[in-house]
Design a protein around this motif. Sequence first.
Motif, PDB file in Angstrom:
ATOM      1  N   GLY A  40       0.786  -1.227   0.000  1.00 28.90           N
ATOM      2  CA  GLY A  40       0.000   0.000   0.000  1.00 28.90           C
ATOM      3  C   GLY A  40       0.815   1.273   0.000  1.00 28.90           C
ATOM      4  O   GLY A  40       0.249   2.362   0.038  1.00 28.90           O
ATOM      5  N   GLY A  41       2.159   1.167  -0.042  1.00 30.14           N
ATOM      6  CA  GLY A  41       2.936   2.396  -0.075  1.00 30.14           C
ATOM      7  C   GLY A  41       4.427   2.205   0.084  1.00 30.14           C
ATOM      8  O   GLY A  41       4.956   1.114  -0.073  1.00 30.14           O
ATOM      9  N   LYS A  42       5.073   3.311   0.380  1.00 26.90           N
ATOM     10  CA  LYS A  42       6.515   3.350   0.602  1.00 26.90           C
ATOM     11  C   LYS A  42       6.776   4.244   1.799  1.00 26.90           C
ATOM     12  O   LYS A  42       5.998   5.157   2.082  1.00 26.90           O
ATOM     13  N   ALA A  43       7.869   3.995   2.498  1.00 28.65           N
ATOM     14  CA  ALA A  43       8.258   4.827   3.631  1.00 28.65           C
ATOM     15  C   ALA A  43       9.739   5.147   3.518  1.00 28.65           C
ATOM     16  O   ALA A  43      10.533   4.306   3.100  1.00 28.65           O
ATOM     17  N   ALA A  44      10.084   6.373   3.883  1.00 29.22           N
ATOM     18  CA  ALA A  44      11.481   6.795   3.895  1.00 29.22           C
ATOM     19  C   ALA A  44      11.761   7.496   5.220  1.00 29.22           C
ATOM     20  O   ALA A  44      10.916   8.233   5.730  1.00 29.22           O
ATOM     21  N   PHE A  45      12.927   7.243   5.761  1.00 31.40           N
ATOM     22  CA  PHE A  45      13.329   7.785   7.053  1.00 31.40           C
ATOM     23  C   PHE A  45      14.710   8.413   6.927  1.00 31.40           C
ATOM     24  O   PHE A  45      15.614   7.797   6.375  1.00 31.40           O
ATOM     25  N   VAL A  46      14.870   9.610   7.455  1.00 30.48           N
ATOM     26  CA  VAL A  46      16.180  10.210   7.648  1.00 30.48           C
ATOM     27  C   VAL A  46      16.393  10.225   9.161  1.00 30.48           C
ATOM     28  O   VAL A  46      15.515  10.658   9.898  1.00 30.48           O
ATOM     29  N   TYR A  47      17.527   9.719   9.603  1.00 33.50           N
ATOM     30  CA  TYR A  47      17.762   9.672  11.040  1.00 33.50           C
ATOM     31  C   TYR A  47      18.890  10.611  11.445  1.00 33.50           C
ATOM     32  O   TYR A  47      19.757  10.954  10.650  1.00 33.50           O
ATOM     33  N   ALA A  48      18.833  11.024  12.699  1.00 35.92           N
ATOM     34  CA  ALA A  48      19.868  11.859  13.305  1.00 35.92           C
ATOM     35  C   ALA A  48      20.031  11.401  14.744  1.00 35.92           C
ATOM     36  O   ALA A  48      19.109  10.861  15.339  1.00 35.92           O
ATOM     37  N   GLY A  49      21.192  11.628  15.285  1.00 36.29           N
ATOM     38  CA  GLY A  49      21.424  11.268  16.678  1.00 36.29           C
ATOM     39  C   GLY A  49      22.035   9.887  16.823  1.00 36.29           C
ATOM     40  O   GLY A  49      22.832   9.461  15.990  1.00 36.29           O
ATOM     41  N   ASN A  50      21.643   9.188  17.862  1.00 33.79           N
ATOM     42  CA  ASN A  50      22.211   7.883  18.191  1.00 33.79           C
ATOM     43  C   ASN A  50      21.919   6.888  17.057  1.00 33.79           C
ATOM     44  O   ASN A  50      20.789   6.463  16.868  1.00 33.79           O
ATOM     45  N   VAL A  51      22.953   6.546  16.321  1.00 30.27           N
ATOM     46  CA  VAL A  51      22.812   5.703  15.133  1.00 30.27           C
ATOM     47  C   VAL A  51      22.244   4.330  15.483  1.00 30.27           C
ATOM     48  O   VAL A  51      21.326   3.848  14.822  1.00 30.27           O
ATOM     49  N   ASN A  52      22.758   3.703  16.517  1.00 31.95           N
ATOM     50  CA  ASN A  52      22.312   2.355  16.861  1.00 31.95           C
ATOM     51  C   ASN A  52      20.839   2.325  17.255  1.00 31.95           C
ATOM     52  O   ASN A  52      20.085   1.460  16.801  1.00 31.95           O
ATOM     53  N   PHE A  53      20.417   3.262  18.101  1.00 33.65           N
ATOM     54  CA  PHE A  53      19.015   3.302  18.515  1.00 33.65           C
ATOM     55  C   PHE A  53      18.108   3.640  17.338  1.00 33.65           C
ATOM     56  O   PHE A  53      17.037   3.060  17.173  1.00 33.65           O
TER      57      PHE A  53
END
Length: 115
Positions: A40-53
Motif C-alpha cells: 500500500g505504499g513506501k516509507a522513507a526515514f532520515v535519522y539523526a542522533g544515536n545511530v544504533n538506537f
Amino acid sequence: MTIAIGFVCNDGIVLSADSQITASITKSHESKIQYFDFDGGKAAFVYAGNVNFALSAYQKVKRGLQIDAANPVAKIEGILEREYRRNVLKHPSHATDGALDYQFLVAIWLTGGVA
C-alpha cells in the motif's frame, strides 16, 4: 550535527541529508536515508542522533509494516514511541546523556497520495 530536509513535490517527495556518521569517536560517510516498500505504499526515514538506537527503531518499523500495513501512520507512530521510551526515556542517564537521543524525518507515500 545532522542536516536533513524534505520537500513534497508534484510527483513525490525529495529527502536529503548530510552523510557524516559519528559514532563515539569514529566518523564515517554513509547515507542517513533508509527506505522500503510495504503493502500500500513506501516509507522513507532520515535519522539523526544515536545511530544504533535510530537504526534499531527503523528496522522494527520496517518489519512491523511488512507484517501488517493496515493504518501505517499509526503503526509507525506507535513503534517509534515505544522504542524511544524503551531506549532513551527509560535509560537511567537520559536526563544527562545527550548521546542517547535520536530523531527521524519520516515520509510516507500511500497509494493515491502522501500522508
